[in-house]
Design a protein around this motif. Structure first.
Motif, short mmCIF file in Angstrom:
data_model
loop_
_atom_site.label_atom_id
_atom_site.label_comp_id
_atom_site.label_asym_id
_atom_site.label_seq_id
_atom_site.Cartn_x
_atom_site.Cartn_y
_atom_site.Cartn_z
N TYR A 9 0.85 -1.20 0.00
CA TYR A 9 0.00 0.00 0.00
C TYR A 9 0.88 1.24 0.00
O TYR A 9 2.07 1.19 0.31
CB TYR A 9 -0.94 0.02 1.22
CG TYR A 9 -0.24 0.13 2.56
CD1 TYR A 9 0.25 1.35 3.02
CD2 TYR A 9 -0.07 -0.99 3.37
CE1 TYR A 9 0.89 1.46 4.25
CE2 TYR A 9 0.56 -0.90 4.60
CZ TYR A 9 1.04 0.33 5.03
OH TYR A 9 1.69 0.43 6.24
N CYS A 23 -9.73 0.96 -3.88
CA CYS A 23 -9.59 -0.47 -4.19
C CYS A 23 -9.75 -0.65 -5.70
O CYS A 23 -10.79 -0.31 -6.27
CB CYS A 23 -10.65 -1.29 -3.47
SG CYS A 23 -10.71 -1.02 -1.69
N HIS A 24 -8.74 -1.21 -6.35
CA HIS A 24 -8.74 -1.31 -7.81
C HIS A 24 -9.39 -2.60 -8.30
O HIS A 24 -9.72 -3.50 -7.53
CB HIS A 24 -7.30 -1.23 -8.34
CG HIS A 24 -6.46 -2.43 -8.00
ND1 HIS A 24 -6.54 -3.63 -8.68
CD2 HIS A 24 -5.50 -2.61 -7.04
CE1 HIS A 24 -5.68 -4.49 -8.18
NE2 HIS A 24 -5.05 -3.91 -7.18
N ASN A 68 -4.15 -2.22 -11.12
CA ASN A 68 -3.41 -2.01 -9.88
C ASN A 68 -3.77 -0.64 -9.33
O ASN A 68 -4.62 0.06 -9.90
CB ASN A 68 -1.89 -2.16 -10.10
CG ASN A 68 -1.33 -1.18 -11.11
OD1 ASN A 68 -1.52 0.04 -11.00
ND2 ASN A 68 -0.63 -1.69 -12.12
N GLN A 69 -3.15 -0.25 -8.24
CA GLN A 69 -3.53 1.00 -7.58
C GLN A 69 -3.37 2.22 -8.48
O GLN A 69 -4.04 3.24 -8.28
CB GLN A 69 -2.72 1.20 -6.30
CG GLN A 69 -1.24 1.36 -6.49
CD GLN A 69 -0.52 1.66 -5.19
OE1 GLN A 69 -0.34 2.83 -4.84
NE2 GLN A 69 -0.13 0.63 -4.46
N TRP A 108 -6.14 4.57 -10.36
CA TRP A 108 -6.78 5.75 -9.77
C TRP A 108 -5.90 6.99 -9.96
O TRP A 108 -6.03 7.96 -9.20
CB TRP A 108 -7.03 5.53 -8.29
CG TRP A 108 -7.97 4.40 -7.99
CD1 TRP A 108 -7.66 3.17 -7.48
CD2 TRP A 108 -9.39 4.40 -8.15
NE1 TRP A 108 -8.80 2.42 -7.33
CE2 TRP A 108 -9.87 3.14 -7.73
CE3 TRP A 108 -10.31 5.36 -8.62
CZ2 TRP A 108 -11.22 2.80 -7.77
CZ3 TRP A 108 -11.65 5.03 -8.65
CH2 TRP A 108 -12.09 3.76 -8.22
N ARG A 165 -6.17 10.29 -7.63
CA ARG A 165 -5.09 10.45 -6.65
C ARG A 165 -4.44 11.82 -6.81
O ARG A 165 -4.16 12.51 -5.81
CB ARG A 165 -4.06 9.34 -6.86
CG ARG A 165 -2.92 9.35 -5.86
CD ARG A 165 -2.04 8.13 -6.08
NE ARG A 165 -1.08 7.98 -5.00
CZ ARG A 165 -0.32 6.89 -4.82
NH1 ARG A 165 -0.45 5.87 -5.66
NH2 ARG A 165 0.53 6.82 -3.83
N HIS A 172 -3.82 3.85 -1.11
CA HIS A 172 -3.93 3.11 -2.36
C HIS A 172 -3.21 1.78 -2.16
O HIS A 172 -2.07 1.76 -1.71
CB HIS A 172 -3.30 3.88 -3.51
CG HIS A 172 -3.89 5.24 -3.72
ND1 HIS A 172 -4.86 5.50 -4.67
CD2 HIS A 172 -3.68 6.41 -3.07
CE1 HIS A 172 -5.20 6.77 -4.60
NE2 HIS A 172 -4.51 7.34 -3.64
N TRP A 173 -3.87 0.67 -2.49
CA TRP A 173 -3.23 -0.63 -2.28
C TRP A 173 -3.45 -1.53 -3.49
O TRP A 173 -4.36 -1.32 -4.29
CB TRP A 173 -3.76 -1.30 -1.00
CG TRP A 173 -5.20 -1.75 -1.04
CD1 TRP A 173 -6.31 -0.95 -1.08
CD2 TRP A 173 -5.68 -3.10 -1.05
NE1 TRP A 173 -7.46 -1.72 -1.10
CE2 TRP A 173 -7.10 -3.04 -1.08
CE3 TRP A 173 -5.05 -4.35 -1.02
CZ2 TRP A 173 -7.90 -4.19 -1.10
CZ3 TRP A 173 -5.85 -5.49 -1.03
CH2 TRP A 173 -7.25 -5.39 -1.05
N ASP A 174 -2.56 -2.51 -3.61
CA ASP A 174 -2.65 -3.48 -4.69
C ASP A 174 -3.24 -4.78 -4.16
O ASP A 174 -2.77 -5.32 -3.14
CB ASP A 174 -1.26 -3.77 -5.27
CG ASP A 174 -0.66 -2.58 -6.00
OD1 ASP A 174 -1.43 -1.88 -6.68
OD2 ASP A 174 0.56 -2.37 -5.91
#
Length: 420
Positions: A99, A139-140, A145-146, A149, A153, A164-166
């Motif tokens: 993240y 959440c993607h 992946n993150q 966004w 962002r 933001h996390w993967d």
């Protein structure tokens, strides 16, 4: 259509028809074989359509030049370049989930999408560092992946705390350990528990706004299903973008009607077989880069000709970075996904339900169903937009998210006052 253009399109269609014929030949005259033939024909129609869509480009631009153009876009595009303070959350099976956090007031540059909008300035004034200012967790979706966004962002950077996390096996997160050792299949519930691990690590206290796109929205629903008390206590707002609460096995993907059921029945097995030959498949993807790009555009954007080529290439890069065996691992989870009852756990918080009316992956009527179950939600159907609406219409998505964050902050402040 010129002879050369027609020849290019005919060649692509012939290849698709050959694939369909091969599927039938493998199955012989058995019932399964007939189903495989139908599925092969359906997939062939999609492939042929995408191939025909790049026929004009093939006529005028050589393969070497197209490759150079892709490399130039990769080198020059600012999309996906934003980075925050990194960290790792640990899932229940030990998988390390990557993240990044952007703190409010952070002075990092916002190239590639930053905005000085009046709404953003109002957010800065409203939120500041007040206790009720929510943390926004993004959440993607599947095969992304993150960085998907990116625009949101950039726009929110400095105004509000964001995480933001993967998802497991995506982006910079570790390959799912329980999938790698074969002890557990991927389920949407598992992804919901992954999200809880990320929240426990990154937002141990204070209000939260959850933002989920596609599979990310399903992950958010799975969190609500398994942790309703946590949602009631901590979640101050939710955005469900281009997602579905269920019935994904009915999605047609613009396939012929006879091929839809066969596709959904056979696709998991086909993907699993491809996943077992991942090295060969990845070489094939590289060899058919133009066709792959056509498929990405067709299924990602509602108006692909109007999308910035850099954005289209950015989406393509994210999707092609997802290994085929990961694609195969996740795909079966969608057929059994059903979180319609869990949506009730978001009924008391400000909500946004947004979709593009040309979304072929999670059609807008799925968002209509979610909105019906959340009657207090702001429901938005963006004309002409496709599945990656946050990249195709970033200003629209960002504007509605900023409004949601304002509503969530006000609700959190009211709740805090009531407890005082």
């Amino acid at each position: 259509m010129s002879d050369r253009t027609g020849a290019a399109a005919d060649t692509a269609i012939d290849a698709a028809q050959a694939a369909a014929g091969a599927a039938t030949a493998v199955g012989g005259w058995t019932r399964a074989g007939r189903h495989a033939g139908i599925a092969g024909a359906a997939i062939g129609v999609v492939a042929a359509g995408a191939a025909a869509g790049v026929a004009i480009e093939r006529l005028t631009v050589g393969r070497g030049m197209r490759r150079k153009a892709r490399l130039a876009l990769d080198a020059a595009g600012p999309y996906g370049t934003l980075r925050g303070t990194p960290g790792t959350a640990v899932a229940e099976d030990g998988t390390e989930l990557h993240y990044e956090i952007d703190e409010p007031g952070d002075g990092k540059n916002t190239k590639g999408g930053g905005t000085g909008s009046a709404r953003r300035k109002r957010l800065l004034k409203l939120l500041g560092r007040r206790a009720e200012a929510p943390t926004v967790v993004f959440c993607h979706g599947y095969c992304l992946n993150q960085d998907s966004w990116h625009f949101q962002r950039a726009a929110l950077r400095g105004a509000v705390r964001t995480v933001h996390w993967d998802q497991r096996s995506h982006g910079r997160s570790e390959r799912g350990r329980s999938q790698r050792d074969g002890t557990e299949r991927v389920t949407i519930d598992l992804l919901g528990r992954d999200l809880k691990a990320v929240l426990d690590t990154t937002v141990p206290e204070g209000p939260i706004v959850l933002v989920g796109h596609s599979m990310g929205g399903m992950t958010v629903m799975a969190l609500a299903d398994q942790y309703p008390d946590f949602v009631a206590e901590r979640v101050a707002g939710v955005a469900l973008i281009g997602t579905s609460a269920g019935r994904l096995s009915e999605v047609a993907f613009e396939l012929p009607s006879l091929g839809v059921k066969a596709f959904h029945k056979l696709a998991p097995g086909v993907l699993k077989a491809l996943g077992s030959q991942s090295e060969l498949v990845e070489k094939g993807r590289r060899a058919t880069a133009d066709l792959f790009a056509g498929l990405v555009k067709r299924y990602s954007f509602g108006t692909p000709k109007e999308v910035d080529p850099g954005v289209a290439r950015f989406a393509e890069r994210m999707i092609e970075a997802t290994p085929i065996d990961v694609v195969a691992e996740f795909f079966p989870a969608f057929a059994v996904h059903d979180k319609t009852e869990a949506l009730a756990n978001f009924d008391a918080v400000p909500a946004l339900v947004l979709a593009g009316d040309r979304d072929l992956i999670t059609p807008s009527d799925h968002s209509d169903t979610i909105a019906e179950l959340l009657p207090g939600a702001e429901s938005v159907c963006e004309p002409g937009a496709g599945h990656l609406v946050m990249l195709e219409r970033p200003e629209v998505v960002t504007g509605h998210l900023e409004t949601l964050i304002e509503r969530a902050a006000a609700a959190a402040a009211a709740a805090r006052s009531a407890r005082a």
